[in-house]
Motif scaffolding. Structure first.
Motif, PDB file in Angstrom:
ATOM      1  N   HIS A   1       0.869  -1.179   0.000  1.00 13.27           N
ATOM      2  CA  HIS A   1       0.000   0.000   0.000  1.00 13.27           C
ATOM      3  C   HIS A   1       0.907   1.229   0.000  1.00 13.27           C
ATOM      4  O   HIS A   1       2.107   1.112   0.304  1.00 13.27           O
TER       5      HIS A   1
ATOM      6  N   THR B   1       2.859   4.389   1.127  1.00 12.49           N
ATOM      7  CA  THR B   1       3.402   4.778   2.433  1.00 12.49           C
ATOM      8  C   THR B   1       3.939   6.205   2.360  1.00 12.49           C
ATOM      9  O   THR B   1       4.186   6.739   1.269  1.00 12.49           O
ATOM     10  N   GLY B   2       4.138   6.790   3.550  1.00 19.91           N
ATOM     11  CA  GLY B   2       4.823   8.080   3.668  1.00 19.91           C
ATOM     12  C   GLY B   2       4.309   9.125   2.696  1.00 19.91           C
ATOM     13  O   GLY B   2       3.139   9.476   2.687  1.00 19.91           O
ATOM     14  N   ALA B   3       5.221   9.607   1.874  1.00 21.75           N
ATOM     15  CA  ALA B   3       4.897  10.712   0.971  1.00 21.75           C
ATOM     16  C   ALA B   3       4.142  10.266  -0.273  1.00 21.75           C
ATOM     17  O   ALA B   3       3.841  11.103  -1.133  1.00 21.75           O
TER      18      ALA B   3
ATOM     19  N   THR C   1       1.099   8.637  -0.523  1.00 23.21           N
ATOM     20  CA  THR C   1      -0.358   8.511  -0.533  1.00 23.21           C
ATOM     21  C   THR C   1      -0.932   9.618  -1.427  1.00 23.21           C
ATOM     22  O   THR C   1      -0.285  10.651  -1.660  1.00 23.21           O
TER      23      THR C   1
ATOM     24  N   ASN D   1      -3.282  11.746  -0.869  1.00 17.03           N
ATOM     25  CA  ASN D   1      -3.435  13.031  -0.189  1.00 17.03           C
ATOM     26  C   ASN D   1      -2.095  13.741  -0.049  1.00 17.03           C
ATOM     27  O   ASN D   1      -1.988  14.933  -0.323  1.00 17.03           O
ATOM     28  N   THR D   2      -1.071  12.994   0.390  1.00 19.61           N
ATOM     29  CA  THR D   2       0.224  13.642   0.604  1.00 19.61           C
ATOM     30  C   THR D   2       0.787  14.164  -0.710  1.00 19.61           C
ATOM     31  O   THR D   2       1.294  15.284  -0.783  1.00 19.61           O
TER      32      THR D   2
ATOM     33  N   THR E   1      -0.807  15.144  -3.295  1.00 19.10           N
ATOM     34  CA  THR E   1      -1.542  16.298  -3.824  1.00 19.10           C
ATOM     35  C   THR E   1      -1.454  17.512  -2.904  1.00 19.10           C
ATOM     36  O   THR E   1      -1.583  18.640  -3.376  1.00 19.10           O
ATOM     37  N   ILE E   2      -1.231  17.290  -1.634  1.00 19.13           N
ATOM     38  CA  ILE E   2      -1.085  18.478  -0.773  1.00 19.13           C
ATOM     39  C   ILE E   2       0.286  19.093  -0.972  1.00 19.13           C
ATOM     40  O   ILE E   2       0.439  20.318  -0.962  1.00 19.13           O
ATOM     41  N   MET E   3       1.295  18.265  -1.198  1.00 22.73           N
ATOM     42  CA  MET E   3       2.616  18.818  -1.491  1.00 22.73           C
ATOM     43  C   MET E   3       2.593  19.435  -2.902  1.00 22.73           C
ATOM     44  O   MET E   3       3.132  20.507  -3.119  1.00 22.73           O
TER      45      MET E   3
ATOM     46  N   ASN F   1     -11.607  10.041   0.100  1.00 17.83           N
ATOM     47  CA  ASN F   1     -10.168   9.818  -0.035  1.00 17.83           C
ATOM     48  C   ASN F   1      -9.731   8.410   0.338  1.00 17.83           C
ATOM     49  O   ASN F   1      -8.861   7.827  -0.325  1.00 17.83           O
ATOM     50  N   GLN F   2     -10.310   7.859   1.420  1.00 20.65           N
ATOM     51  CA  GLN F   2      -9.871   6.516   1.825  1.00 20.65           C
ATOM     52  C   GLN F   2     -10.245   5.489   0.753  1.00 20.65           C
ATOM     53  O   GLN F   2      -9.475   4.558   0.475  1.00 20.65           O
ATOM     54  N   THR F   3     -11.396   5.644   0.139  1.00 18.75           N
ATOM     55  CA  THR F   3     -11.800   4.732  -0.937  1.00 18.75           C
ATOM     56  C   THR F   3     -10.832   4.857  -2.122  1.00 18.75           C
ATOM     57  O   THR F   3     -10.407   3.843  -2.690  1.00 18.75           O
TER      58      THR F   3
ATOM     59  N   GLN G   1      -7.784   5.865  -2.015  1.00 16.17           N
ATOM     60  CA  GLN G   1      -6.483   5.308  -1.631  1.00 16.17           C
ATOM     61  C   GLN G   1      -6.506   3.783  -1.730  1.00 16.17           C
ATOM     62  O   GLN G   1      -5.575   3.178  -2.270  1.00 16.17           O
TER      63      GLN G   1
END
Lengths: 150, 369
Positions: A93, A95-97, A99, A101-102, A104-106, A127-129, A131
């Motif tokens: 799955h 991890t870290g940077a 995902t 969300n991570t 797209t936020i960066m 978002n969880q779906t 992911q």
């Protein structure tokens, strides 16, 4: 299997649609999401994913610019998408940077875009779906690797 | 009171008096004049609120005739009592997406006890554990406002706006769970609850003391929850382990629903009564200042900077610059939502856009203003 292919997303959709237990627990999703992967030659792969209920009902290749009609879209160089899928394949799955969300936020590798802020928010409502949907690539890519080595 | 001839024709053996001597009329057996015989069809995911919004049942009146708890669409007696509701205009509480959001909320409930992989928590360095505990302490404190606020107003909402009240019930449950999950995280890894100071209470008081529901929802849903949504996004991005990632992701989903309600409620409200826009602006003028005080409050901002830096050693080189970038994202998202809600703030906001490197012209182009 190439990640910039409808085949991969078809396989991810099939994985989601077969895993009703997982997605029932996460709850219904109602979202049209486009994925855009820019290739080094200046071309781009674009796919529209239509999520309804606990299924990914639609996987369809779209023309340049058509992503704007989706509720939101995620866009980046294919090399960065490859890194994300490599991380998923490596760990089972993201991890870290890596995902969604991570990333797209960066926003430096993959950007979240939407013509309407309501569409932008929908990416977070489900978002969880989403992911879990891309995390299923761990099995898909693993099967593919097994097939290639066999 | 007597049994009508129409009913007696169909049911001739009905008694006229109960065993304890109460006179009976069996009026409900006549059915509702307008809609009896309607058969809503379930959709693929079951029988949703959208599926049963058929005929007159789909009509939500702009100004309900009654102020009782009677079910909208029922055959309501003229002498039904007034419950003292003060939010009696549809535009006071409604949003175009409220039924969909209610169904989504019900379908996407989760458990802070069961759905977080608590047994996968890892020991963190003391600086990171302290920072995570501080962040969770503040979040556990401020999340409950989004339960208290709808609870303060719901009993004053006309019951004919049932779907809006139902959605707010889901929000109350969501926020209770957020307070729960952050409290659990603060305690679960050997740390605990840390500092609480006055800064966050100022914002919470500004929200809870709003004079009207529309002002309150602008402060809560558009400003407060919008900012917290972005904070949860940041939380997921900086989470030290998969446990925190999961926590922030699940909370983020809930928060985005609340923001979606607030954005579209304010839009509906302003479209129906343009004068409300100024009322909302005034609330946001105060709210933005209070939000800025919370966002820059030493405890939460330093905890976030430490998490962003990955520890105490690189706060200035990594933590603060990343925090500035994320702050920029937060304000940009908020201002875009204000535009969508019909209360553009680009000309009015006193938020420190320039200090965060936000170009107002670029933002204007981005939101189509």
């Amino acid at each position: 299997m190439r990640i910039d292919s409808v085949e991969l997303f078809d396989r991810l959709a099939s994985a989601m649609n077969a895993d009703t237990g997982r997605y029932e627990l996460l709850g219904d999703i109602d979202l049209d999401l486009a994925v855009v992967m820019h290739r080094p030659d200046g071309d781009a792969f674009r796919v529209l994913l239509g999520f309804r209920g606990i299924e990914c009902e639609t996987v369809v290749s779209i023309e340049a610019g058509a992503e704007v009609a989706a509720e939101c879209w995620v866009e980046g160089d294919v090399a960065h998408w490859q890194e994300m899928f490599d991380d998923i394949a490596r760990h089972g799955h993201a991890t870290g940077a890596w995902t969604l969300n991570t990333l797209t936020i960066m926003g430096d590798k993959i950007q979240l875009k939407a013509a309407d802020p309501m569409g932008w928010d929908k990416f977070h409502r489900f978002n969880q779906t989403l992911q879990d949907f891309v995390d299923a690539a761990a099995n898909v890519l693993d099967e593919e690797a097994s097939n290639v080595s066999a | 009171m007597a049994i009508s001839e129409e009913i007696l024709a169909d049911y001739p053996n009905l008694p006229e008096v109960s065993p304890i001597g109460v006179e009976l009329d069996w009026a409900w057996l006549a059915g509702h004049e307008s809609e009896w015989g309607v058969h809503p069809k379930p959709s693929a995911r079951g029988l949703t609120l959208m599926d049963i919004a058929v005929g007159s049942y789909a009509e939500v009146p702009e100004h309900p005739k009654h102020r009782s708890m009677a079910a909208r669409g029922a055959d309501i007696a003229d002498d039904t009592p007034d419950m003292g509701y003060i939010l009696n205009k549809k535009s006071d509480v409604w949003s175009s997406n409220v039924s969909e959001l209610y169904e989504e909320a019900v379908a996407r409930q989760w458990s802070a006890t069961r759905d977080i992989p608590w047994n996968q928590l890892e020991e963190l360095s003391p600086d990171l554990e302290h920072a995570m505990c501080q962040l969770c302490t503040t979040l556990s404190e401020i999340e409950m406002i989004a339960s208290d606020l709808p609870a303060k107003w719901m009993w004053r909402m006309n019951h004919e706006f049932l779907e809006a009240k139902m959605f707010l019930c889901t929000q109350i449950m969501d926020e209770a769970r957020h307070s729960e999950v952050f409290r659990k995280r603060a305690l679960a890894n050997g740390g605990g609850l840390l500092k609480s100071r006055g800064g966050s209470e100022t914002l919470l008081r500004t929200i809870i003391e709003a004079k009207t529901y529309t002002q309150a929802t602008a402060l809560l849903h558009l400003l407060g929850e919008g900012m917290i949504l972005d904070l949860f996004r940041q939380g997921e991005a900086i989470a030290p382990t998969d446990v925190e990632k999961r926590i922030f992701r699940m909370c983020m989903q809930d928060e985005a629903r609340h923001v979606a309600y607030g954005t579209m409620h304010i839009r509906h409200s302003v479209e129906n009564d343009p004068d409300v826009a100024e009322e909302i602006h005034e609330a946001l003028d105060h709210g933005e200042a209070a939000m800025l005080a919370l966002g820059t409050a030493p405890d939460m901002s330093t905890a976030l900077a430490m998490l962003l830096a990955g520890g105490a050693d690189k706060i200035e080189e990594v933590g603060f610059p990343l925090q500035m970038q994320l702050g920029k994202n937060q304000l940009t998202s908020y201002l875009a939502r204000c535009e969508r809600a019909g209360v553009g703030r680009l000309e009015r906001t006193t938020l420190p856009l320039a200090e965060l490197g936000i170009e107002i012209e670029e933002l204007r182009r981005g939101v189509g203003a």
